[in-house]
Design a protein around this motif. Structure first.
Motif, PDB file in Angstrom:
ATOM      1  N   PHE A  30      14.400  -2.613  29.565  1.00 40.35           N
ATOM      2  CA  PHE A  30      13.290  -1.665  29.424  1.00 40.35           C
ATOM      3  C   PHE A  30      13.061  -1.432  27.939  1.00 40.35           C
ATOM      4  N   MET A  31      11.826  -1.672  27.476  1.00 37.17           N
ATOM      5  CA  MET A  31      11.537  -1.622  26.043  1.00 37.17           C
ATOM      6  C   MET A  31      10.642  -0.435  25.689  1.00 37.17           C
ATOM      7  N   LEU A  32      11.073   0.266  24.639  1.00 38.30           N
ATOM      8  CA  LEU A  32      10.282   1.322  24.018  1.00 38.30           C
ATOM      9  C   LEU A  32       9.927   0.820  22.625  1.00 38.30           C
ATOM     10  N   THR A  33       8.667   0.449  22.421  1.00 33.35           N
ATOM     11  CA  THR A  33       8.269  -0.214  21.184  1.00 33.35           C
ATOM     12  C   THR A  33       7.240   0.601  20.428  1.00 33.35           C
ATOM     13  N   ARG A  34       7.242   0.462  19.125  1.00 34.00           N
ATOM     14  CA  ARG A  34       6.256   1.167  18.307  1.00 34.00           C
ATOM     15  C   ARG A  34       4.853   0.682  18.691  1.00 34.00           C
ATOM     16  N   SER A  88      21.312  -1.928  29.024  1.00 34.76           N
ATOM     17  CA  SER A  88      21.026  -0.649  28.367  1.00 34.76           C
ATOM     18  C   SER A  88      19.866   0.070  29.034  1.00 34.76           C
ATOM     19  N   ALA A  89      19.868   1.379  28.899  1.00 36.45           N
ATOM     20  CA  ALA A  89      18.791   2.174  29.489  1.00 36.45           C
ATOM     21  C   ALA A  89      17.477   1.942  28.767  1.00 36.45           C
ATOM     22  N   ILE A  90      17.523   1.978  27.437  1.00 40.05           N
ATOM     23  CA  ILE A  90      16.308   1.847  26.630  1.00 40.05           C
ATOM     24  C   ILE A  90      16.604   0.946  25.436  1.00 40.05           C
ATOM     25  N   VAL A  91      15.750  -0.042  25.208  1.00 40.11           N
ATOM     26  CA  VAL A  91      15.854  -0.895  24.029  1.00 40.11           C
ATOM     27  C   VAL A  91      14.711  -0.545  23.084  1.00 40.11           C
ATOM     28  N   VAL A  92      15.052  -0.194  21.859  1.00 38.86           N
ATOM     29  CA  VAL A  92      14.070   0.206  20.854  1.00 38.86           C
ATOM     30  C   VAL A  92      13.570  -1.027  20.120  1.00 38.86           C
ATOM     31  N   ASN A  93      12.262  -1.082  19.909  1.00 40.02           N
ATOM     32  CA  ASN A  93      11.677  -2.167  19.110  1.00 40.02           C
ATOM     33  C   ASN A  93      10.800  -1.583  18.018  1.00 40.02           C
ATOM     34  N   ASP A  94      10.935  -2.160  16.829  1.00 42.85           N
ATOM     35  CA  ASP A  94      10.076  -1.808  15.701  1.00 42.85           C
ATOM     36  C   ASP A  94       9.843  -3.083  14.907  1.00 42.85           C
ATOM     37  N   TYR A  95       8.911  -3.059  13.962  1.00 41.83           N
ATOM     38  CA  TYR A  95       8.467  -4.284  13.313  1.00 41.83           C
ATOM     39  C   TYR A  95       8.857  -4.301  11.838  1.00 41.83           C
ATOM     40  N   VAL A  96       8.967  -5.510  11.300  1.00 40.77           N
ATOM     41  CA  VAL A  96       9.273  -5.637   9.874  1.00 40.77           C
ATOM     42  C   VAL A  96       8.070  -5.200   9.066  1.00 40.77           C
ATOM     43  N   ASP A  97       8.311  -4.846   7.809  1.00 41.36           N
ATOM     44  CA  ASP A  97       7.234  -4.337   6.959  1.00 41.36           C
ATOM     45  C   ASP A  97       6.129  -5.364   6.756  1.00 41.36           C
TER      46      ASP A  97
END
Length: 383
Positions: free
Chosen positions: A305-309, A276-285
Protein backbone atom coordinates in the motif's frame (compact mmCIF):
# COMPACT_ATOMS: atom_id res chain seq x y z
CA UNK A 1 17.60 -16.21 -38.84
CA UNK A 2 20.68 -15.08 -36.97
CA UNK A 3 19.85 -13.65 -33.56
CA UNK A 4 20.86 -10.14 -32.61
CA UNK A 5 23.05 -9.94 -29.52
CA UNK A 6 22.68 -7.50 -26.66
CA UNK A 7 24.78 -7.08 -23.55
CA UNK A 8 23.36 -5.03 -20.69
CA UNK A 9 25.70 -3.34 -18.22
CA UNK A 10 24.14 -2.82 -14.81
CA UNK A 11 24.87 -2.90 -11.08
CA UNK A 12 23.51 -4.34 -7.86
CA UNK A 13 22.35 -1.35 -5.85
CA UNK A 14 23.29 -0.31 -3.26
CA UNK A 15 26.75 -1.87 -3.41
CA UNK A 16 26.86 -2.18 0.39
CA UNK A 17 23.92 -4.58 0.19
CA UNK A 18 25.84 -6.85 -2.16
CA UNK A 19 28.89 -6.81 0.11
CA UNK A 20 26.68 -7.96 2.98
CA UNK A 21 25.38 -10.86 0.89
CA UNK A 22 28.84 -11.90 -0.26
CA UNK A 23 30.03 -12.24 3.33
CA UNK A 24 27.37 -14.94 3.80
CA UNK A 25 28.21 -16.83 0.59
CA UNK A 26 30.95 -19.28 1.54
CA UNK A 27 31.22 -20.97 -1.86
CA UNK A 28 32.30 -18.01 -3.99
CA UNK A 29 35.66 -19.56 -4.86
CA UNK A 30 34.06 -22.70 -6.27
CA UNK A 31 31.31 -21.37 -8.52
CA UNK A 32 31.64 -20.32 -12.15
CA UNK A 33 31.03 -16.90 -13.67
CA UNK A 34 27.68 -18.09 -15.02
CA UNK A 35 26.62 -19.48 -11.64
CA UNK A 36 27.62 -16.26 -9.93
CA UNK A 37 25.82 -14.16 -12.56
CA UNK A 38 22.64 -16.15 -11.96
CA UNK A 39 22.99 -15.68 -8.22
CA UNK A 40 23.20 -11.92 -8.67
CA UNK A 41 20.17 -11.98 -10.96
CA UNK A 42 18.15 -13.92 -8.37
CA UNK A 43 18.71 -11.16 -5.83
CA UNK A 44 16.27 -9.14 -7.98
CA UNK A 45 18.18 -5.98 -7.19
CA UNK A 46 17.76 -2.89 -9.33
CA UNK A 47 16.66 -4.13 -12.78
CA UNK A 48 17.82 -7.74 -12.34
CA UNK A 49 17.30 -9.53 -15.69
CA UNK A 50 13.99 -7.82 -16.42
CA UNK A 51 15.15 -6.71 -19.88
CA UNK A 52 17.40 -9.61 -20.86
CA UNK A 53 15.05 -12.38 -19.69
CA UNK A 54 12.21 -11.15 -21.87
CA UNK A 55 14.49 -10.45 -24.83
CA UNK A 56 15.74 -14.04 -24.62
CA UNK A 57 12.13 -15.24 -24.81
CA UNK A 58 11.92 -13.69 -28.29
CA UNK A 59 13.26 -15.40 -31.38
CA UNK A 60 15.23 -12.29 -32.43
CA UNK A 61 17.58 -11.93 -29.45
CA UNK A 62 20.40 -13.37 -27.41
CA UNK A 63 20.90 -11.13 -24.35
CA UNK A 64 23.16 -11.23 -21.33
CA UNK A 65 23.77 -9.31 -18.10
CA UNK A 66 27.15 -7.89 -17.11
CA UNK A 67 27.48 -6.61 -13.53
CA UNK A 68 29.87 -3.75 -12.94
CA UNK A 69 31.10 -2.41 -9.58
CA UNK A 70 31.58 -5.98 -8.32
CA UNK A 71 35.18 -7.19 -8.15
CA UNK A 72 34.06 -10.79 -7.62
CA UNK A 73 32.09 -10.79 -10.86
CA UNK A 74 34.91 -9.12 -12.81
CA UNK A 75 37.39 -11.59 -11.35
CA UNK A 76 35.29 -14.56 -12.47
CA UNK A 77 34.86 -13.09 -15.96
CA UNK A 78 38.64 -12.59 -16.12
CA UNK A 79 39.15 -16.23 -15.13
CA UNK A 80 36.80 -17.25 -17.91
CA UNK A 81 38.62 -15.10 -20.45
CA UNK A 82 42.27 -15.54 -19.50
CA UNK A 83 42.57 -18.56 -17.22
CA UNK A 84 42.93 -18.70 -13.46
CA UNK A 85 46.61 -17.91 -13.06
CA UNK A 86 46.44 -14.93 -15.40
CA UNK A 87 43.35 -13.50 -13.71
CA UNK A 88 44.75 -14.01 -10.20
CA UNK A 89 47.91 -12.10 -11.00
CA UNK A 90 45.99 -9.16 -12.46
CA UNK A 91 43.44 -9.12 -9.67
CA UNK A 92 45.89 -9.44 -6.79
CA UNK A 93 48.31 -6.73 -7.83
CA UNK A 94 45.94 -4.46 -9.70
CA UNK A 95 48.44 -3.70 -12.44
CA UNK A 96 50.74 -5.30 -14.93
CA UNK A 97 54.15 -3.90 -15.92
CA UNK A 98 53.53 -4.43 -19.60
CA UNK A 99 49.96 -3.06 -19.68
CA UNK A 100 50.33 -0.67 -16.71
CA UNK A 101 46.87 -1.50 -15.44
CA UNK A 102 45.52 0.13 -12.30
CA UNK A 103 42.23 -1.29 -10.88
CA UNK A 104 40.04 0.96 -13.05
CA UNK A 105 42.01 0.18 -16.17
CA UNK A 106 41.95 -3.50 -15.24
CA UNK A 107 38.13 -3.35 -15.06
CA UNK A 108 37.95 -1.61 -18.44
CA UNK A 109 40.37 -4.15 -19.89
CA UNK A 110 38.17 -7.05 -18.75
CA UNK A 111 35.03 -5.34 -20.10
CA UNK A 112 36.74 -4.67 -23.42
CA UNK A 113 37.92 -8.26 -23.83
CA UNK A 114 34.49 -9.62 -22.92
CA UNK A 115 32.79 -7.37 -25.48
CA UNK A 116 35.25 -8.55 -28.11
CA UNK A 117 34.33 -12.13 -27.26
CA UNK A 118 30.55 -11.59 -27.08
CA UNK A 119 30.39 -9.43 -30.26
CA UNK A 120 27.15 -7.61 -29.36
CA UNK A 121 24.95 -5.79 -31.85
CA UNK A 122 23.68 -3.61 -28.98
CA UNK A 123 25.44 -2.34 -25.86
CA UNK A 124 22.81 -1.29 -23.32
CA UNK A 125 24.34 0.69 -20.44
CA UNK A 126 21.50 0.83 -17.95
CA UNK A 127 23.47 1.97 -14.93
CA UNK A 128 27.24 2.00 -14.90
CA UNK A 129 30.22 4.04 -13.70
CA UNK A 130 32.34 4.00 -16.87
CA UNK A 131 32.70 7.38 -18.67
CA UNK A 132 30.60 7.39 -21.82
CA UNK A 133 33.66 8.11 -23.97
CA UNK A 134 34.87 4.56 -23.23
CA UNK A 135 32.08 3.06 -25.31
CA UNK A 136 32.98 5.01 -28.45
CA UNK A 137 35.49 2.35 -29.53
CA UNK A 138 32.50 0.09 -30.29
CA UNK A 139 30.33 2.66 -32.04
CA UNK A 140 31.29 1.70 -35.58
CA UNK A 141 29.88 -1.82 -35.26
CA UNK A 142 27.47 -1.55 -32.29
CA UNK A 143 24.32 0.36 -31.40
CA UNK A 144 25.07 2.25 -28.18
CA UNK A 145 22.00 2.59 -25.96
CA UNK A 146 21.68 4.18 -22.52
CA UNK A 147 18.87 4.48 -20.00
CA UNK A 148 18.86 7.28 -17.47
CA UNK A 149 16.26 8.30 -14.92
CA UNK A 150 18.23 9.94 -12.11
CA UNK A 151 21.21 12.31 -12.08
CA UNK A 152 23.63 12.60 -14.99
CA UNK A 153 26.57 10.28 -14.32
CA UNK A 154 30.09 11.64 -14.05
CA UNK A 155 31.87 12.05 -17.42
CA UNK A 156 28.68 11.17 -19.31
CA UNK A 157 27.54 13.02 -22.43
CA UNK A 158 24.34 12.42 -24.46
CA UNK A 159 26.18 12.67 -27.79
CA UNK A 160 28.13 9.53 -26.93
CA UNK A 161 24.96 7.46 -27.48
CA UNK A 162 22.91 6.45 -30.50
CA UNK A 163 19.72 6.11 -28.48
CA UNK A 164 18.74 7.14 -24.95
CA UNK A 165 15.80 5.93 -22.87
CA UNK A 166 14.44 7.90 -19.94
CA UNK A 167 11.24 8.29 -17.96
CA UNK A 168 11.92 11.96 -17.22
CA UNK A 169 10.39 14.44 -19.72
CA UNK A 170 12.95 17.13 -18.80
CA UNK A 171 15.77 14.73 -19.65
CA UNK A 172 14.23 13.92 -23.02
CA UNK A 173 14.06 17.61 -23.88
CA UNK A 174 17.67 18.11 -22.81
CA UNK A 175 18.96 15.09 -24.74
CA UNK A 176 16.99 15.96 -27.88
CA UNK A 177 18.45 19.46 -27.81
CA UNK A 178 21.79 17.67 -28.22
CA UNK A 179 20.39 15.95 -31.29
CA UNK A 180 20.16 12.48 -29.76
CA UNK A 181 17.06 10.36 -30.31
CA UNK A 182 15.43 9.91 -26.92
CA UNK A 183 12.47 7.71 -26.07
CA UNK A 184 10.28 7.96 -22.99
CA UNK A 185 9.83 4.42 -21.77
CA UNK A 186 8.00 3.16 -18.73
CA UNK A 187 9.32 1.87 -15.50
CA UNK A 188 7.70 -1.45 -14.73
CA UNK A 189 7.49 -4.54 -12.58
CA UNK A 190 8.25 -8.13 -13.52
CA UNK A 191 5.32 -10.28 -12.41
CA UNK A 192 7.70 -13.22 -11.85
CA UNK A 193 8.89 -11.43 -8.73
CA UNK A 194 5.48 -11.48 -7.06
CA UNK A 195 5.54 -15.27 -7.21
CA UNK A 196 8.92 -15.29 -5.45
CA UNK A 197 7.59 -13.37 -2.42
CA UNK A 198 6.19 -14.98 0.70
CA UNK A 199 2.65 -14.42 1.86
CA UNK A 200 2.34 -12.69 5.19
CA UNK A 201 0.10 -10.48 7.30
CA UNK A 202 0.71 -6.77 7.12
CA UNK A 203 2.35 -5.22 10.17
CA UNK A 204 1.85 -1.66 11.38
CA UNK A 205 5.14 -0.28 10.04
CA UNK A 206 5.34 2.91 8.01
CA UNK A 207 8.40 2.46 5.82
CA UNK A 208 10.56 4.24 3.31
CA UNK A 209 13.29 2.61 1.22
CA UNK A 210 15.70 4.67 -0.85
CA UNK A 211 18.46 7.22 -0.85
CA UNK A 212 18.61 10.22 1.44
CA UNK A 213 21.14 13.02 1.80
CA UNK A 214 21.57 16.73 1.19
CA UNK A 215 22.24 16.62 -2.56
CA UNK A 216 19.39 15.72 -4.93
CA UNK A 217 17.50 14.17 -1.98
CA UNK A 218 17.39 17.26 0.25
CA UNK A 219 13.65 17.96 0.17
CA UNK A 220 12.59 14.41 0.93
CA UNK A 221 15.35 14.07 3.53
CA UNK A 222 14.01 17.07 5.43
CA UNK A 223 10.44 15.80 5.09
CA UNK A 224 11.21 12.26 6.26
CA UNK A 225 13.29 13.62 9.11
CA UNK A 226 10.14 15.34 10.41
CA UNK A 227 8.14 12.13 9.88
CA UNK A 228 10.74 10.15 11.83
CA UNK A 229 10.46 12.58 14.74
CA UNK A 230 6.70 12.29 15.02
CA UNK A 231 5.78 8.70 14.07
CA UNK A 232 7.09 6.00 16.39
CA UNK A 233 6.44 3.16 13.93
CA UNK A 234 8.40 4.78 11.07
CA UNK A 235 11.37 2.78 9.70
CA UNK A 236 13.62 3.26 6.71
CA UNK A 237 16.22 1.30 4.78
CA UNK A 238 18.54 2.62 2.13
CA UNK A 239 21.73 4.63 1.90
CA UNK A 240 23.03 8.10 2.60
CA UNK A 241 24.29 10.00 -0.45
CA UNK A 242 27.82 11.04 0.54
CA UNK A 243 28.78 13.21 -2.42
CA UNK A 244 28.26 16.94 -2.70
CA UNK A 245 25.45 18.58 -0.77
CA UNK A 246 26.16 20.75 2.25
CA UNK A 247 28.37 18.24 4.06
CA UNK A 248 25.79 17.02 6.55
CA UNK A 249 25.88 13.30 7.31
CA UNK A 250 23.26 10.90 8.65
CA UNK A 251 24.45 11.56 12.21
CA UNK A 252 23.34 15.17 11.77
CA UNK A 253 19.74 13.92 11.53
CA UNK A 254 19.26 12.00 14.81
CA UNK A 255 15.66 10.98 14.07
CA UNK A 256 16.66 9.43 10.74
CA UNK A 257 19.72 7.80 12.24
CA UNK A 258 17.59 6.23 14.99
CA UNK A 259 15.03 4.82 12.52
CA UNK A 260 17.59 3.56 9.97
CA UNK A 261 17.53 -0.24 9.55
CA UNK A 262 20.41 -0.70 7.13
CA UNK A 263 20.79 -1.68 3.50
CA UNK A 264 18.24 -3.67 1.55
CA UNK A 265 17.47 -4.40 -2.07
CA UNK A 266 15.71 -6.79 -4.43
CA UNK A 267 13.49 -9.53 -3.04
CA UNK A 268 14.14 -8.52 0.55
CA UNK A 269 13.03 -4.98 -0.25
CA UNK A 270 9.92 -6.17 -2.09
CA UNK A 271 9.04 -8.37 0.91
CA UNK A 272 9.22 -5.31 3.18
CA UNK A 273 6.88 -3.47 0.82
CA UNK A 274 4.38 -6.33 0.88
CA UNK A 275 4.44 -6.79 4.65
CA UNK A 276 4.35 -3.14 5.77
CA UNK A 277 1.17 -1.23 6.49
CA UNK A 278 2.17 1.90 4.58
CA UNK A 279 5.03 2.52 2.14
CA UNK A 280 6.03 6.17 1.76
CA UNK A 281 7.09 7.50 -1.63
CA UNK A 282 8.67 10.84 -2.46
CA UNK A 283 10.67 12.10 -5.43
CA UNK A 284 14.22 13.26 -6.00
CA UNK A 285 14.81 16.98 -6.39
CA UNK A 286 15.73 16.68 -10.09
CA UNK A 287 12.29 15.20 -10.86
CA UNK A 288 10.89 18.75 -10.56
CA UNK A 289 7.70 17.51 -8.93
CA UNK A 290 7.01 14.77 -11.48
CA UNK A 291 5.96 11.50 -9.87
CA UNK A 292 7.08 8.52 -11.94
CA UNK A 293 9.97 6.91 -10.08
CA UNK A 294 10.86 3.24 -10.00
CA UNK A 295 9.58 2.84 -6.43
CA UNK A 296 5.99 3.50 -7.54
CA UNK A 297 5.99 0.37 -9.68
CA UNK A 298 7.95 -1.74 -7.21
CA UNK A 299 5.61 -0.98 -4.32
CA UNK A 300 2.41 -1.54 -6.28
CA UNK A 301 3.77 -4.61 -8.08
CA UNK A 302 4.81 -6.14 -4.75
CA UNK A 303 1.31 -5.76 -3.37
CA UNK A 304 2.19 -2.95 -0.97
CA UNK A 305 0.00 0.00 0.00
CA UNK A 306 1.61 3.25 -1.17
CA UNK A 307 1.24 6.75 0.22
CA UNK A 308 2.97 9.00 -2.31
CA UNK A 309 3.51 12.73 -2.62
CA UNK A 310 0.93 14.29 -4.92
CA UNK A 311 2.19 15.11 -8.41
CA UNK A 312 0.34 16.65 -11.36
CA UNK A 313 1.15 13.81 -13.76
CA UNK A 314 -0.15 10.92 -11.63
CA UNK A 315 -3.76 11.25 -12.79
CA UNK A 316 -2.61 11.08 -16.42
CA UNK A 317 -1.07 7.63 -15.95
CA UNK A 318 -2.96 5.90 -13.14
CA UNK A 319 -6.52 5.47 -11.88
CA UNK A 320 -6.71 7.15 -8.51
CA UNK A 321 -7.83 4.04 -6.61
CA UNK A 322 -4.34 2.46 -6.72
CA UNK A 323 -2.66 4.53 -4.01
CA UNK A 324 -3.18 7.52 -1.74
CA UNK A 325 -1.47 10.90 -2.10
CA UNK A 326 -0.41 13.55 0.38
CA UNK A 327 0.27 17.25 -0.16
CA UNK A 328 2.20 18.21 2.99
CA UNK A 329 3.17 16.93 6.42
CA UNK A 330 -0.21 17.52 8.05
CA UNK A 331 -2.04 15.82 5.20
CA UNK A 332 0.45 12.97 5.41
CA UNK A 333 -0.16 12.45 9.13
CA UNK A 334 -3.93 12.45 8.65
CA UNK A 335 -3.71 9.85 5.88
CA UNK A 336 -1.40 7.66 7.97
CA UNK A 337 -3.75 7.78 10.94
CA UNK A 338 -6.79 6.95 8.81
CA UNK A 339 -5.32 4.04 6.86
CA UNK A 340 -3.68 2.43 9.86
CA UNK A 341 -7.18 2.09 11.27
CA UNK A 342 -8.78 0.89 8.02
CA UNK A 343 -6.84 -2.16 6.95
CA UNK A 344 -9.58 -3.60 4.71
CA UNK A 345 -9.69 -0.44 2.62
CA UNK A 346 -5.90 -0.34 2.56
CA UNK A 347 -5.63 -3.92 1.31
CA UNK A 348 -8.26 -3.33 -1.38
CA UNK A 349 -6.28 -0.39 -2.74
CA UNK A 350 -3.07 -2.44 -2.72
CA UNK A 351 -4.80 -5.28 -4.63
CA UNK A 352 -6.16 -2.83 -7.22
CA UNK A 353 -2.66 -1.48 -7.66
CA UNK A 354 -1.01 -4.85 -8.16
CA UNK A 355 -3.62 -5.96 -10.68
CA UNK A 356 -3.21 -2.73 -12.64
CA UNK A 357 0.59 -2.98 -12.73
CA UNK A 358 0.51 -6.60 -13.88
CA UNK A 359 -1.90 -5.70 -16.68
CA UNK A 360 -0.27 -2.47 -17.86
CA UNK A 361 3.35 -2.25 -16.75
CA UNK A 362 4.74 -5.76 -16.90
CA UNK A 363 8.15 -6.05 -18.56
CA UNK A 364 6.71 -8.37 -21.21
CA UNK A 365 5.10 -5.34 -22.85
CA UNK A 366 7.93 -2.91 -22.06
CA UNK A 367 10.58 -5.18 -23.55
CA UNK A 368 8.49 -5.93 -26.62
CA UNK A 369 8.45 -2.19 -27.38
CA UNK A 370 12.15 -1.95 -26.50
CA UNK A 371 12.94 -4.74 -28.97
CA UNK A 372 10.98 -3.02 -31.74
CA UNK A 373 12.85 0.25 -31.12
CA UNK A 374 16.23 -1.46 -31.23
CA UNK A 375 15.49 -3.34 -34.44
CA UNK A 376 14.40 -0.07 -36.08
CA UNK A 377 17.53 1.76 -34.94
CA UNK A 378 19.82 -1.10 -35.97
CA UNK A 379 18.27 -1.02 -39.43
CA UNK A 380 18.77 2.74 -39.67
CA UNK A 381 22.39 2.60 -38.56
CA UNK A 382 23.61 -0.53 -40.31
CA UNK A 383 21.04 -1.40 -42.96
Amino acid sequence: MKKKKLIKFDIVHPSEYLEQKKKKWKDLDSISAEEYRNRLIKLRSNYSDFYTYHLNKMEDWEAEEFFLLDDTYLFKIAEELFGKSHALRRFRYGYNKRLKLNPRKWRNYVVDKYIQKFKPDVIFARSQPIPSAFWQRYRKHTLLVARLSARLPHAWHPNDWDLIYTDQPDFRTFFELHGVKTILNDQGFDSRVAGELKAGDNNSDIVFIGGLGTENFLNRTLFLNEVAKELENFKWWGYWWKYGGDGRALKDFPALQKTFHGFTSGLEMFQIYRNSAIVVNDYVDTANGIGFNQRIFEVMGSGGFMLTRDAPNLKDHFPMDLFVTYKNKEDFKEKVSYYLQNSVEREKIAKNAQDFIFENFDYTRIVREFSSDLITELQKKFG
